[in-house]
Write an enzyme that holds these catalytic residues in place. Structure first.
Site, PDB file in Angstrom:
ATOM      1  N   GLY A  44      -2.456  10.165   0.570  1.00  0.00           N
ATOM      2  CA  GLY A  44      -1.238  10.249  -0.226  1.00  0.00           C
ATOM      3  C   GLY A  44      -1.599  10.732  -1.620  1.00  0.00           C
ATOM      4  N   GLN A  49      -0.506  12.137 -10.531  1.00  0.00           N
ATOM      5  CA  GLN A  49      -1.964  12.118 -10.384  1.00  0.00           C
ATOM      6  C   GLN A  49      -2.594  13.487 -10.621  1.00  0.00           C
ATOM      7  OE1 GLN A  49      -1.794   9.921  -6.383  1.00  0.00           O
ATOM      8  NE2 GLN A  49      -3.726   9.265  -7.278  1.00  0.00           N
ATOM      9  N   CYS A  88      -7.514   4.668  -4.241  1.00  0.00           N
ATOM     10  CA  CYS A  88      -6.655   5.615  -4.941  1.00  0.00           C
ATOM     11  C   CYS A  88      -7.524   6.766  -5.454  1.00  0.00           C
ATOM     12  CB  CYS A  88      -5.966   4.899  -6.106  1.00  0.00           C
ATOM     13  SG  CYS A  88      -4.858   5.957  -7.046  1.00  0.00           S
ATOM     14  N   LEU A  89      -7.059   7.984  -5.261  1.00  0.00           N
ATOM     15  CA  LEU A  89      -7.840   9.135  -5.728  1.00  0.00           C
ATOM     16  C   LEU A  89      -8.025   9.110  -7.243  1.00  0.00           C
ATOM     17  CD1 LEU A  89      -6.394  12.003  -3.481  1.00  0.00           C
ATOM     18  CD2 LEU A  89      -8.653  10.943  -3.321  1.00  0.00           C
ATOM     19  N   HIS A 130       2.624   2.616  -2.225  1.00  0.00           N
ATOM     20  CA  HIS A 130       1.567   2.894  -3.209  1.00  0.00           C
ATOM     21  C   HIS A 130       1.934   4.130  -4.045  1.00  0.00           C
ATOM     22  CE1 HIS A 130      -2.922   3.384  -4.226  1.00  0.00           C
ATOM     23  NE2 HIS A 130      -2.386   4.536  -4.605  1.00  0.00           N
ATOM     24  N   GLU A 131       2.397   5.190  -3.366  1.00  0.00           N
ATOM     25  CA  GLU A 131       2.715   6.438  -4.077  1.00  0.00           C
ATOM     26  C   GLU A 131       3.972   6.272  -4.937  1.00  0.00           C
ATOM     27  OE1 GLU A 131       0.420   8.487  -4.190  1.00  0.00           O
ATOM     28  OE2 GLU A 131      -0.693   7.708  -2.471  1.00  0.00           O
ATOM     29  N   HIS A 134       3.166   4.819  -8.159  1.00  0.00           N
ATOM     30  CA  HIS A 134       2.628   5.799  -9.117  1.00  0.00           C
ATOM     31  C   HIS A 134       3.762   6.434  -9.941  1.00  0.00           C
ATOM     32  CE1 HIS A 134      -1.657   6.243  -8.546  1.00  0.00           C
ATOM     33  NE2 HIS A 134      -1.559   6.355  -7.236  1.00  0.00           N
TER      34      HIS A 134
HETATM   35 NI    NI Z   1      -3.024   6.133  -5.773  1.00  0.00          NI
END
Ligand code: NI
Length: 163
Positions: A44, A49, A88-89, A130-131, A134
């Protein structure tokens, strides 16, 4: 490829704003987001991000298809919750168990700006939550208790220093 913003950049704490229309720029951006997510081996990725404060995220969970969520809203959550390890990236190398509702109903626009409603459960429901966090400036580590978060952040800083 787009640059992934990492922990410490204040943009990650900002609220993203509604997308008003889909045009070629948005289409190109979505393709770049997928490329960037795949390159990072993520499942995701939210626009913030990669430094863009639009309410957009993409997902590609194993055994599911690639999905686009524009202006998403979670309209129902299950009472059932589940603990699962998240990463998380934007916080590379850090993972932690997070409790979230097991199933959700989400409304959003797809890549053509067409509204849809879908039910999701398990990993897909988790990634969507989660996304969506963000887009509201929330990271998964914000959902942990202070002690756990501080321990993880120390590890993260140590790793970052070591390169
Ligand atoms: Ni993330």
């Amino acid at each position: 490829m787009l640059n992934i913003v990492t922990l410490g950049d204040p943009i990650l704490k900002k609220h993203s704003t509604l997308v008003t229309s889909i045009n070629e720029d948005v289409e190109r951006f979505l393709n770049e987001m997928f490329d960037t997510m795949y390159m990072g081996k993520g499942i995701g990725l939210a626009a913030v991000q990669v430094g863009k404060l639009d309410r957009i995220f993409v997902t590609h969970v194993p055994r599911d298809m690639p999905r686009v969520f524009i202006n998403p809203e979670i309209v129902e959550t299950s009472l059932d919750e589940e603990i699962y390890e998240e990463g998380c990236l934007s916080i590379p190398g850090i993972n932690a168990d997070v409790i979230r509702p097991y199933a959700i109903k989400v409304q959003a626009w797809n890549e053509r700006g067409k509204p849809f409603t879908m039910d999701a459960e398990g990993l897909l429901a988790r990634v969507i939550q989660h996304e969506l966090d963000h887009l509201n400036g929330i990271l998964f580590i914000d959902k942990l208790d202070d002690k756990k978060r501080n321990r993880l952040l120390k590890n993260y800083e140590r790793k970052a220093k070591a390169g």
